[in-house]
Design a protein around this motif. Structure first.
Motif, PDB file in Angstrom:
ATOM      1  N   VAL A 145     -21.423  18.915  -2.734  1.00  0.00           N
ATOM      2  CA  VAL A 145     -22.565  19.807  -2.964  1.00  0.00           C
ATOM      3  C   VAL A 145     -22.221  20.899  -3.994  1.00  0.00           C
ATOM      4  CG1 VAL A 145     -24.116  21.501  -1.901  1.00  0.00           C
ATOM      5  CG2 VAL A 145     -23.547  19.398  -0.675  1.00  0.00           C
ATOM      6  N   ALA A 146     -21.085  21.574  -3.793  1.00  0.00           N
ATOM      7  CA  ALA A 146     -20.757  22.710  -4.670  1.00  0.00           C
ATOM      8  C   ALA A 146     -20.542  22.272  -6.127  1.00  0.00           C
ATOM      9  CB  ALA A 146     -19.565  23.483  -4.123  1.00  0.00           C
ATOM     10  N   PRO A 147     -19.736  21.225  -6.391  1.00  0.00           N
ATOM     11  CA  PRO A 147     -19.596  20.817  -7.790  1.00  0.00           C
ATOM     12  C   PRO A 147     -20.908  20.305  -8.400  1.00  0.00           C
ATOM     13  CG  PRO A 147     -17.803  19.910  -6.491  1.00  0.00           C
ATOM     14  CD  PRO A 147     -18.791  20.497  -5.522  1.00  0.00           C
ATOM     15  N   ALA A 148     -21.743  19.649  -7.585  1.00  0.00           N
ATOM     16  CA  ALA A 148     -23.024  19.167  -8.109  1.00  0.00           C
ATOM     17  C   ALA A 148     -23.859  20.351  -8.601  1.00  0.00           C
ATOM     18  CB  ALA A 148     -23.775  18.389  -7.030  1.00  0.00           C
ATOM     19  N   GLU A 149     -23.958  21.364  -7.774  1.00  0.00           N
ATOM     20  CA  GLU A 149     -24.738  22.537  -8.168  1.00  0.00           C
ATOM     21  C   GLU A 149     -24.077  23.273  -9.336  1.00  0.00           C
ATOM     22  OE1 GLU A 149     -25.948  24.970  -4.850  1.00  0.00           O
ATOM     23  OE2 GLU A 149     -26.557  23.231  -3.675  1.00  0.00           O
ATOM     24  N   ALA A 150     -22.744  23.298  -9.317  1.00  0.00           N
ATOM     25  CA  ALA A 150     -22.020  23.977 -10.394  1.00  0.00           C
ATOM     26  C   ALA A 150     -22.245  23.274 -11.730  1.00  0.00           C
ATOM     27  CB  ALA A 150     -20.530  24.039 -10.077  1.00  0.00           C
ATOM     28  N   SER A 151     -22.213  21.942 -11.720  1.00  0.00           N
ATOM     29  CA  SER A 151     -22.358  21.225 -12.992  1.00  0.00           C
ATOM     30  C   SER A 151     -23.725  21.523 -13.597  1.00  0.00           C
ATOM     31  CB  SER A 151     -22.153  19.720 -12.806  1.00  0.00           C
ATOM     32  OG  SER A 151     -23.254  19.141 -12.136  1.00  0.00           O
ATOM     33  N   TYR A 190     -26.155   9.085  -6.974  1.00  0.00           N
ATOM     34  CA  TYR A 190     -26.811  10.236  -6.350  1.00  0.00           C
ATOM     35  C   TYR A 190     -26.963  10.064  -4.836  1.00  0.00           C
ATOM     36  CZ  TYR A 190     -30.366  13.812  -5.493  1.00  0.00           C
ATOM     37  OH  TYR A 190     -31.065  14.892  -5.001  1.00  0.00           O
ATOM     38  N   ASP A 191     -27.520   8.911  -4.416  1.00  0.00           N
ATOM     39  CA  ASP A 191     -27.745   8.685  -2.981  1.00  0.00           C
ATOM     40  C   ASP A 191     -26.435   8.598  -2.211  1.00  0.00           C
ATOM     41  OD1 ASP A 191     -30.347   8.640  -3.657  1.00  0.00           O
ATOM     42  OD2 ASP A 191     -30.770   6.597  -2.932  1.00  0.00           O
ATOM     43  N   ALA A 192     -25.480   7.903  -2.825  1.00  0.00           N
ATOM     44  CA  ALA A 192     -24.216   7.652  -2.133  1.00  0.00           C
ATOM     45  C   ALA A 192     -23.428   8.936  -1.897  1.00  0.00           C
ATOM     46  CB  ALA A 192     -23.375   6.673  -2.940  1.00  0.00           C
ATOM     47  N   TYR A 193     -23.490   9.853  -2.837  1.00  0.00           N
ATOM     48  CA  TYR A 193     -22.698  11.077  -2.699  1.00  0.00           C
ATOM     49  C   TYR A 193     -23.552  12.291  -2.331  1.00  0.00           C
ATOM     50  CZ  TYR A 193     -18.668   8.669  -4.717  1.00  0.00           C
ATOM     51  OH  TYR A 193     -17.639   7.825  -4.948  1.00  0.00           O
ATOM     52  N   TYR A 194     -24.416  12.682  -3.236  1.00  0.00           N
ATOM     53  CA  TYR A 194     -25.122  13.950  -3.053  1.00  0.00           C
ATOM     54  C   TYR A 194     -26.055  13.926  -1.845  1.00  0.00           C
ATOM     55  CZ  TYR A 194     -27.423  18.321  -4.214  1.00  0.00           C
ATOM     56  OH  TYR A 194     -27.908  19.598  -4.172  1.00  0.00           O
ATOM     57  N   LEU A 195     -26.868  12.861  -1.763  1.00  0.00           N
ATOM     58  CA  LEU A 195     -27.815  12.775  -0.651  1.00  0.00           C
ATOM     59  C   LEU A 195     -27.069  12.678   0.676  1.00  0.00           C
ATOM     60  CD1 LEU A 195     -30.912  12.776  -0.559  1.00  0.00           C
ATOM     61  CD2 LEU A 195     -30.818  10.299  -0.245  1.00  0.00           C
ATOM     62  N   LYS A 196     -25.986  11.887   0.677  1.00  0.00           N
ATOM     63  CA  LYS A 196     -25.174  11.749   1.881  1.00  0.00           C
ATOM     64  C   LYS A 196     -24.630  13.118   2.314  1.00  0.00           C
ATOM     65  CE  LYS A 196     -22.678   9.495   4.980  1.00  0.00           C
ATOM     66  NZ  LYS A 196     -23.156   8.517   5.951  1.00  0.00           N
ATOM     67  N   ALA A 197     -24.120  13.862   1.345  1.00  0.00           N
ATOM     68  CA  ALA A 197     -23.541  15.173   1.661  1.00  0.00           C
ATOM     69  C   ALA A 197     -24.608  16.132   2.184  1.00  0.00           C
ATOM     70  CB  ALA A 197     -22.870  15.760   0.418  1.00  0.00           C
ATOM     71  N   GLN A 198     -25.805  16.066   1.640  1.00  0.00           N
ATOM     72  CA  GLN A 198     -26.895  16.940   2.107  1.00  0.00           C
ATOM     73  C   GLN A 198     -27.320  16.581   3.529  1.00  0.00           C
ATOM     74  OE1 GLN A 198     -27.041  19.583   0.439  1.00  0.00           O
ATOM     75  NE2 GLN A 198     -28.725  19.568  -1.017  1.00  0.00           N
ATOM     76  N   LYS A 199     -27.209  15.292   3.860  1.00  0.00           N
ATOM     77  CA  LYS A 199     -27.525  14.871   5.233  1.00  0.00           C
ATOM     78  C   LYS A 199     -26.446  15.376   6.195  1.00  0.00           C
ATOM     79  CE  LYS A 199     -30.265  10.775   4.174  1.00  0.00           C
ATOM     80  NZ  LYS A 199     -30.306   9.307   4.132  1.00  0.00           N
ATOM     81  N   VAL A 200     -25.199  15.256   5.769  1.00  0.00           N
ATOM     82  CA  VAL A 200     -24.102  15.767   6.599  1.00  0.00           C
ATOM     83  C   VAL A 200     -24.270  17.276   6.797  1.00  0.00           C
ATOM     84  CG1 VAL A 200     -21.593  16.150   6.659  1.00  0.00           C
ATOM     85  CG2 VAL A 200     -22.506  13.916   5.967  1.00  0.00           C
TER      86      VAL A 200
END
Lengths: 98, 527
Positions: free
Chosen positions: B322-328, B380-390
């Protein structure tokens, strides 16, 4: 989660997408580090999330509405104050259209 | 406290009371801080910029107000503070520890700092930090490494002050200001506070406006203070927090009188102790610290409740998506066009790439690339969406726990402060593990506090973390006060850093001690 080893070409592709130039040496160490981080975050695969909504806002607060009017502006000097290059009230960039 | 205590060593609340009683003036207090900075900054490198003239000017105005009528004094009238270099300050260089912001002089003021000046505070200068707040040791700053004023018993090894708010924690711990602003995305207020024997609170997401704070990960970033006491943290947070139309995530919810809350009833409060925080390989020392905290609460009449936060272990890997996604996404703005550094390039894309390559440090590039990768098509789904669900699951864990408990008690960090440069060759993930106890709080948007809980066997400070319900900073601080009352405030360490600029008396004392095997004396003093 995608089980993937990223290769050097992928590192270069991502770097270009992010508009960061990387040297050959940097690409190699980034490849190693990114793979290290990605294999670590794969731990998340073990957690069932079927039917779980993604969390997009912790506060749950509704965004506030305001009148659709101009509330700020007319500060060209302040806007350009930190520009590396500017002229006649514009930002200067390298030629984009031939 | 040393008997030659100077004004900069006062707590913020004591200084406030003395200013109002006209025992001291804001000018004297500010001058004491400025000379302490001059004597220490070569060694500690906490300040990137010292704004002495501005400080004295503000102090003079405060003195005039106090002289006219002490009743007109504002909440922080005449109190000298340090500002993390992530808060934009009008006309004062703001770099966020990055080369890419170079000589950026914001033409505007952040809401948090504006609130502090409106409350009468005095600005001493800007404090060092990890580049764009990405780090746990302040070693990723482009502008040099800040040093922790604390040293292990009998050692002269320089230690990190934690990060990313390491300039803030070092300055507060060494008495180079009475309090400092800081920010916390994954632990950047609480971990440095734990490493330096100071108090740090990250309020509920939305309490403090993010307007004018250099953005790292917008859904996690929150401002908060680092101070030398719980009461000081309450006073500073009270002034920093506000509802702000300039930040759409700022929350319109009244903040109770936090200073008053410190004296309210504590008995009968329920303290949750989460079993998942007993991580593999947790040191005996940290375990003992935690037990000590539990004991303090038991004796204060609280009820200890064993709780479970089942998704604790997932918080750190989810955070590092989540943090690196938002940072990028946030850091895409540094393009060499509107402000900051610009490198030459063949064409515009080459200019962007050269600028960002020269302007960003290694850790920032690493996170931008991770963020870009996890957001890219097909992943996107595999990483970011998964992390947001967690992240939803982590928040749900806390929601469930807070059905039965009022606050949660954990250690702040898995270790005390480590040596400068000692993790230089370590895997990035090893550095990330510093945040293992703190990131959950950001993921769930909760308030979290670190308060000194004692010293390690080597004589280094250790912190206890108190996590509260959303918007219940009052109870978090109240619970922190119970620990502080039992453990005592950490003293300012013996000033090994004081150079030639120090007062002659201090120098003589220092020499005498050096000759007299200082470590034992230091140990006694820390007691």
């Amino acid at each position: 989660m995608a089980k993937s080893e990223i290769d050097e070409a992928t590192v270069r592709r991502i770097a270009h997408l992010a508009r960061v130039k990387v040297t050959a040496e940097e690409a190699k160490s980034l490849q190693r580090e990114l793979n290290g981080i990605l294999s670590w975050v794969e731990e998340l695969n073990a957690i069932p999330t079927d039917g779980v909504e993604p969390l997009t806002s912790v506060g749950g607060a509704k965004l506030h509405m305001r009148e659709d009017v101009v509330t700020d502006g007319n500060k060209p000097a302040a806007v350009l104050k930190n520009a590396p290059k500017s002229e006649d009230g514009f930002f200067l960039v390298p030629k984009v259209i031939e | 406290m040393s008997k030659t205590m100077s004004l900069n060593e006062l707590t913020l609340s004591d200084a406030r009371d003395k200013l109002r009683a006209k025992e001291i003036t804001a000018i004297e207090l500010t001058e004491a801080c400025l000379s302490a900075i001059e004597a220490a900054n070569d060694a500690l490198k906490a300040y990137l910029v010292v704004t002495g003239d501005k400080a004295l000017e503000q102090a003079k105005k405060s003195d005039e107000r106090l002289a006219a009528n002490a009743k007109d004094a504002r909440a922080l009238e005449g109190i000298p503070l340090g500002i993390k270099d992530l808060f934009c300050t009008d006309g004062v260089r703001t770099t966020a520890g990055s080369h890419i912001l170079g000589n950026f002089e914001p033409p505007y003021e952040s809401t948090v700092t504006q609130n502090l000046w409106d409350a009468g505070a005095v600005m001493l200068g800007k404090l060092n930090m990890d580049e764009f707040a990405m780090g746990s040791s302040t070693e990723t700053s482009y502008y040099g490494q800040t040093v922790n004023p604390w040293r292990a018993k009998g050692s002269d090894e320089n230690l990190v002050p934690g990060g990313s708010s390491g300039g803030s924690s070092s300055a507060v711990a060494a008495g180079l200001c009475l309090g400092a602003t800081a920010s916390d995305t994954g632990g950047s207020i609480r971990q440095p506070a734990a490493f330096t024997g100071t108090v740090g609170i990250k309020p509920t997401y939305g309490r403090c406006s993010r307007y004018g704070m250099v953005a790292f990960a917008s859904s996690l970033d929150q401002a908060g203070p680092i101070t030398r006491s719980i009461k000081d943290a309450a006073l500073m947070l009270q002034a920093m927090a506000s509802y702000d139309l300039k930040d759409s995530t700022s929350v319109d919810r009244p903040l109770p009188d936090l200073e008053k809350a410190l004296t309210q009833k504590f008995k009968g409060l329920k303290i949750g102790v989460p079993k998942e925080y007993r991580v593999d390989g947790m040191s005996k020392e940290i375990e003992a610290l935690w037990e000590k905290g539990i004991d303090i609460y038991r004796q204060a009449g609280a009820e200890i409740v064993d709780i479970s936060l089942p998704h604790t272990k997932a918080a750190l890997p989810a955070y590092y998506i989540v943090a690196p996604a938002e940072a990028s996404s946030n850091l895409a703005r540094y393009d060499g066009v509107r402000y900051g550094l610009r490198a030459n390039g063949r064409d515009i894309v080459d200019m962007y790439e050269e600028t960002r390559s020269h302007g960003f440090g290694a850790e920032v590039k690493r996170r931008i690339l991770i963020g870009t990768y996890v957001l890219s098509a097909g992943y996107y789904d595999a990483y970011y969406l998964k992390a947001q669900k967690v992240r939803s699951l982590i928040k749900r864990d806390f929601d469930d726990a807070f059905e039965t408990v009022d606050v949660v008690l954990t250690p702040t960090t898995p270790t005390p402060a480590f040596g400068l440069g000692s993790k230089k060759d370590a895997d990035p993930v090893e550095m990330y593990l510093n945040d293992i106890f703190t990131v959950t709080v950001n993921m769930a948007g909760l308030p979290g506090l670190s308060v000194p809980g004692g010293l390690s066997a080597e004589g280094l400070p250790l912190g206890l973390q108190i996590i509260g319900k959303p918007f219940d900073e009052a109870t978090v601080l109240r619970a922190g006060q119970v620990i502080e009352d039992a453990v005592g405030r950490m003293p300012i360490p013996e000033p090994w850093w004081a150079g030639d600029a120090a007062k002659p008396a201090d120098n003589a004392k220092k020499k005498a001690e050096a000759a007299d095997n200082a470590p034992e004396k230091k140990a006694k003093k820390k007691k």
